[in-house]
Scaffold this active site. Structure first.
Site, PDB file in Angstrom:
ATOM      1  CG  ASP A  18      -2.408   1.358   1.612  1.00  0.00           C
ATOM      2  OD1 ASP A  18      -2.271   0.722  -0.278  1.00  0.00           O
ATOM      3  OD2 ASP A  18      -2.807   1.029   2.269  1.00  0.00           O
ATOM      4  NE  ARG A  70     -24.811  31.018  -1.044  1.00  0.00           N
ATOM      5  CZ  ARG A  70     -25.936  31.157  -0.588  1.00  0.00           C
ATOM      6  NH1 ARG A  70     -25.739  31.361   0.741  1.00  0.00           N
ATOM      7  NH2 ARG A  70     -26.545  31.270  -1.224  1.00  0.00           N
TER       8      ARG A  70
END
Length: 583
Positions: free
Chosen positions: A258, A560
């Site tokens: 990994d 936003r």
């Protein structure tokens, strides 16, 4: 900091993602990734130091497309991401020569909700009480199996990280064995200067506690971004460290499985702080000639032979090659708008050494990366050969000049977006179902400007143009044709929803509305900068480049993020057909 040639020789975005989710590429029989209904993989343990769960892990549920695209009655099967999904069941098929050595079969079982096993002892030995030796402090992070705390040695006052794994969460014998193996491997590798050092493991009636050195200097990519510039020579130095760790692991019979930038942390913020490899939750012991079949890892970094379920330690060299490619260019070598697309590219895609900044990168560097990313593991460079390569050597030919500034910008976007998605993935619990479809319906309406119930090629072009996608007409037409399953010349609502739900399945059946609501703490229907900052703070993520995230995600520039924009971000793997645009 670097290793020398020594050691054993062991042989853009927005609607683009919304539409291209329907691209189901054909596969040749010999290169296809065989699906298995119950197979999936995930990272078993949270980040050992900073407490972050890794996102985007590979699963083995990857379904190839048929040679033609009939109109399906249901969305295509999902590709599940492993860090939140059950581990793979045992691989029972074996197509190898019966005379060859048996493949490694890890007896992973599907995790079921339960009160856990009746476990007398995980470590198999009696230990001292953790709290007799350490004072346990604030929480550093939360993972699927454990919680990481700051702990302080009562005698010396030295700080460490302590990962506490609740026994009730170890629901199968394999879970217990995984914890034991990770601790064994950490002890086995102890002493290497670039491997995180385990201090001790303790067990009481309810939990196992793993104490290790604390790495407070941040991730590899973050350090590069903070410095603002780095040279090819510095990239070579980092490459030596990464590959040197792999060589040490392999020489001791350990395969990491990994390797990715998030699993390399600096011990401190000092300029010369050591870089450490962390998180051995997917690592295994291996013997020469032994092969493995379970599909584990992370999409951008997974080796092709892992996807084909027949691999050994050479897969770590491939992952290191991907990391070096990113260090030199700022983008991964194989990417697509979906995880299945990424897997297809890993199996068959061509390496790009033409686009910027590759023309300014030395030929020696390109030669090394090219040879580390050979798909045939037997022809791929070994770790020893990498360390002996002219570019990677301490006195090597790596150029001592700054790399293209675009690399830093790309790394910044790549790193920041992944971190925000990490938070979202952590807070997702149950299915969106109705809420998810409602969000997709609004997205469809936004593109379908004439409310005809069908998205035309012109509407698709305008929709892509509104979000700043820089695509040729031929590329947009290709997306259109891929999503238009019934070849009607338009994308109807059913086709759009099918494509989008399919993509959500790829995102581990992420229940996006749940995650959105977590960020939208005041229930306004928008995620503000303050809410983003608060969420990052709660998860211990500092300097996550919030302004960059807002600029990238906030398509209507109102400061936003609304739900539609949030969905776009979650489904974006970070790279459009033309790569990341840099202003």
């Amino acid at each position: 900091m670097g290793n020398t040639c020594v050691g054993p020789n062991l042989n853009p975005n927005g609607f683009l993602q919304s539409v291209s989710a329907a691209v189901w590429r054909n596969q040749k029989p010999d290169d296809s990734i065989k699906s298995s209904k119950d197979e999936s993989s995930r990272k078993k343990n949270d980040k050992s130091v900073n407490g972050d769960d890794s996102n985007g892990h590979v699963s083995s549920t990857v379904d190839p497309a048929p040679s033609t695209l009939p109109t399906p009655s249901t969305p295509p099967p999902p590709v599940k991401m492993a860090n939140e999904e059950p581990p793979p069941k045992p691989i029972t098929e074996n197509k190898e020569d019966p005379n060859s050595k048996p493949q490694k079969k890890e007896a992973h079982m599907k995790r079921m909700a339960s009160a856990g096993l009746q476990i007398d002892s995980v470590l198999g030995r009696k230990t001292e009480n953790l709290k007799d030796i350490y004072s346990v402090g604030r929480k550093l992070g939360q993972g699927q199996f454990g919680t990481t705390f700051l702990c302080v040695d009562k005698k010396t006052g030295k700080e460490f990280a302590c990962k506490t794994i609740a026994k009730r969460k170890l629901t199968t014998p394999e879970d217990v064995e995984d914890v034991r193996r990770e601790i064994q491997i950490m002890h086995h590798l102890s002493g290497h200067p670039n491997v995180i050092q385990i201090v001790g493991a303790y067990e009481d009636a309810v939990a196992v506690h793993v104490v290790m050195e604390i790495c407070a200097g941040g991730e590899l990519f973050d350090r590069i971004i903070q410095r603002g510039h780095y040279t090819e020579k510095k990239a070579a130095e980092l490459a030596r460290i990464i590959v040197g760790v792999i060589e040490a692991c392999h020489s001791l019979g350990v395969m990491h499985r990994d390797l990715k930038p998030e699993n390399f942390l600096f011990v401190s913020g000092d300029e010369e702080a050591a870089l450490k490899t962390i998180d051995f939750g997917l690592s295994v012991f291996f013997k020469p000639g032994e092969t493995f079949t379970d599909v584990v890892g992370s999409p951008y970094y997974v080796a092709p032979e892992v996807l084909r379920k027949h691999y050994s330690h050479e897969c770590d060299v491939w992952s290191a090659g991907v990391i070096i490619y990113i260090l030199l260019s700022g983008v991964p070598p194989f990417w697509d708008e979906t995880e299945q697309g990424i897997f297809e590219q890993v199996l068959k895609g061509d390496l790009d050494f033409i686009s910027e900044p590759w023309p300014s990168v030395s030929e020696s560097a390109k030669d090394l990366v090219r040879r580390m990313l050979i798909r045939d593991p037997k022809k791929r460079m070994t770790t020893h050969e990498v360390l002996c390569h002219p570019w990677a050597r301490v006195d090597g030919v790596a150029l001592d000049k700054p790399l293209d500034s675009a690399v830093l910008s790309r790394l910044q976007q790549f790193s920041a977006m992944n971190k925000l998605k990490k938070i979202a993935i952590k807070v997702i619990a149950e299915s969106l179902s109705e809420e998810e479809i409602a969000g997709l319906k609004e997205m469809f309406k936004m593109i379908d400007t004439d409310n005809s119930g069908h998205i035309t090629l012109e509407e698709l072009k305008k929709g892509l143009d509104r979000v700043g996608a820089d695509l040729k007409d031929s590329e947009i037409l290709g997306l259109m044709q891929a999503a238009d399953i019934d070849n009607s010349g338009t994308i109807d609502y059913g086709e759009f929803i099918a494509a989008m739900v399919h993509l959500n399945k790829i995102e581990k059946e992420d229940h996006l509305f749940t995650a959105f609501s977590y960020f939208d703490q005041d229930g306004s229907g928008y995620i503000t900068r303050d809410e983003l900052q608060q969420a990052c703070k709660q998860f211990g993520l500092a300097d996550v480049h919030l302004d960059d995230i807002l600029r990238e995600v906030d398509k209507d520039n109102d400061g936003r993020i609304d739900y539609s924009e949030f969905v776009d971000m979650m489904q974006d793997t970070g790279f459009g057909k033309m790569g990341l645009k840099v202003s």
